[in-house]
Design a protein around this motif. Sequence first.
Motif, PDB file in Angstrom:
ATOM      1  N   MET A 173     -19.002 -28.382  -2.983  1.00  0.00           N
ATOM      2  CA  MET A 173     -18.751 -27.864  -1.653  1.00  0.00           C
ATOM      3  C   MET A 173     -17.303 -28.159  -1.273  1.00  0.00           C
ATOM      4  N   CYS A 174     -16.685 -27.222  -0.591  1.00  0.00           N
ATOM      5  CA  CYS A 174     -15.321 -27.432  -0.141  1.00  0.00           C
ATOM      6  C   CYS A 174     -15.349 -28.216   1.164  1.00  0.00           C
ATOM      7  N   TYR A 175     -14.580 -29.296   1.235  1.00  0.00           N
ATOM      8  CA  TYR A 175     -14.589 -30.111   2.447  1.00  0.00           C
ATOM      9  C   TYR A 175     -13.712 -29.534   3.537  1.00  0.00           C
ATOM     10  N   ARG A 176     -12.923 -28.539   3.197  1.00  0.00           N
ATOM     11  CA  ARG A 176     -12.099 -27.951   4.233  1.00  0.00           C
ATOM     12  C   ARG A 176     -12.855 -26.854   4.982  1.00  0.00           C
ATOM     13  N   CYS A 177     -13.471 -25.944   4.235  1.00  0.00           N
ATOM     14  CA  CYS A 177     -14.093 -24.802   4.911  1.00  0.00           C
ATOM     15  C   CYS A 177     -15.599 -24.737   4.716  1.00  0.00           C
ATOM     16  N   SER A 178     -16.167 -25.744   4.039  1.00  0.00           N
ATOM     17  CA  SER A 178     -17.611 -25.833   3.820  1.00  0.00           C
ATOM     18  C   SER A 178     -18.191 -24.708   2.979  1.00  0.00           C
ATOM     19  N   THR A 179     -17.378 -24.029   2.213  1.00  0.00           N
ATOM     20  CA  THR A 179     -17.908 -22.997   1.326  1.00  0.00           C
ATOM     21  C   THR A 179     -18.507 -23.649   0.087  1.00  0.00           C
ATOM     22  N   THR A 180     -19.677 -23.182  -0.318  1.00  0.00           N
ATOM     23  CA  THR A 180     -20.242 -23.631  -1.581  1.00  0.00           C
ATOM     24  C   THR A 180     -19.567 -22.859  -2.699  1.00  0.00           C
ATOM     25  N   ARG A 207      -9.913 -25.234  -7.353  1.00  0.00           N
ATOM     26  CA  ARG A 207      -9.685 -25.087  -5.925  1.00  0.00           C
ATOM     27  C   ARG A 207     -10.815 -24.280  -5.322  1.00  0.00           C
ATOM     28  N   CYS A 208     -10.836 -24.258  -4.012  1.00  0.00           N
ATOM     29  CA  CYS A 208     -11.908 -23.558  -3.322  1.00  0.00           C
ATOM     30  C   CYS A 208     -11.711 -22.048  -3.444  1.00  0.00           C
ATOM     31  N   VAL A 209     -12.789 -21.321  -3.694  1.00  0.00           N
ATOM     32  CA  VAL A 209     -12.668 -19.869  -3.828  1.00  0.00           C
ATOM     33  C   VAL A 209     -12.315 -19.213  -2.493  1.00  0.00           C
ATOM     34  N   ASN A 210     -12.674 -19.860  -1.415  1.00  0.00           N
ATOM     35  CA  ASN A 210     -12.446 -19.252  -0.112  1.00  0.00           C
ATOM     36  C   ASN A 210     -11.079 -19.607   0.473  1.00  0.00           C
ATOM     37  N   CYS A 211     -10.828 -20.913   0.712  1.00  0.00           N
ATOM     38  CA  CYS A 211      -9.587 -21.274   1.394  1.00  0.00           C
ATOM     39  C   CYS A 211      -8.505 -21.721   0.416  1.00  0.00           C
ATOM     40  N   LYS A 212      -8.803 -21.768  -0.884  1.00  0.00           N
ATOM     41  CA  LYS A 212      -7.840 -22.120  -1.933  1.00  0.00           C
ATOM     42  C   LYS A 212      -7.391 -23.579  -1.897  1.00  0.00           C
TER      43      LYS A 212
HETATM   44 ZN   LIG Z   1     -12.553 -24.084   1.162  1.00  0.00          ZN
END
Ligand SMILES: [Zn+2]
Length: 313
Positions: A133-140, A150-155
């Motif tokens: 889980m991304c701790y910045r934007c909570s995207t799984t 890196r996060c797929v959503n917020c990078k």
């Molecule tokens: Zn994210």
Amino acid sequence: CLDIARDEPDKRQDMLQKFQDFQKKADLYYVYHTVYRHVVEPFTSVLPEGLFNMSRYLLHNIEEEACYGISKSATLFALAKQSKNLGAFKLARTAYEKLRLLRIPQQFQDTVDLGSLTIRSKPFHDADELLPMCYRCSTTNPLLNKTGNRCVNCKQPFVHSFVNFEVLPLVEFVLEDGLTDEEAVHVLDMSIPKQKKKGPWTESKMGNFQTLRLGEEPPEEEDSFTARLKSNNDSDEFAPVVVNKSTLQAMSRSEVYILKWSKPLRYQFFKSLLPDVPITYCFTCNKLFHTDDFEQQYLQRGHCPFCRSRSDD
Ligand SMILES: [Zn+2]
Ligand SMILES: [Zn+2]
């Protein structure tokens, strides 16, 4: 490299690039050493989860450019095995498919063939609890991500604990232009989080439950760091969280981890989003760890697992 970069400004850019490059290679070889040892002698003390995370970490990094001496097939081999053990069946399938396209030593060929057969009897999806889980934007996030670690959503890049390579609940932030590292540290050291004035503990009673919460704010007064986390979500490019002086003042020093790189590098600042999770970092190599893992490794080996330095405290 850093010394040259500090003393000779014209070579600085070049040397900093080199430094980052060497750092990355050191990370990769460190991880690969463990993964490879596991492939050749399967009985190691490393946890399956650790190997699972490490092989994914490696794949994310060697996908774009190969690194001398790091074998993709060995990495995939370890990944396939651990994913299957842990219930990441979709990922195991992908790993086996990739392995079948590569040339691998005969002794592993049979295992791979057998593995690709047995995996067909398993479900098509990965166990949910394994997804990061991304701790910045909570995207799984998916287990393998084409853009790397890196996060797929917020990078936002993931920060890994350098023992078992779990994702740490940290989000890196950068300082607003004009604010120096030393100033920021000073501001943080002096900072008194606003909610302290009202008394840090809020007590609430709900039926039979009595909860004590530390530093919880009323919802209308969202702290500015959280607000900053949510900003910039719609752009395609990665934008780091930028923090100004007043946001720093509202932060609690204990939730911020500062990696003090020597000049001319800037410090790296991380904010913990789960302050209850203890995190340690090594003063020499600036790697971050889950405190438990670090202490266990330190007791076993007598030094930092990454750079092997001993601290005297
Ligand atoms: Zn994210
Ligand atoms: Zn270290």
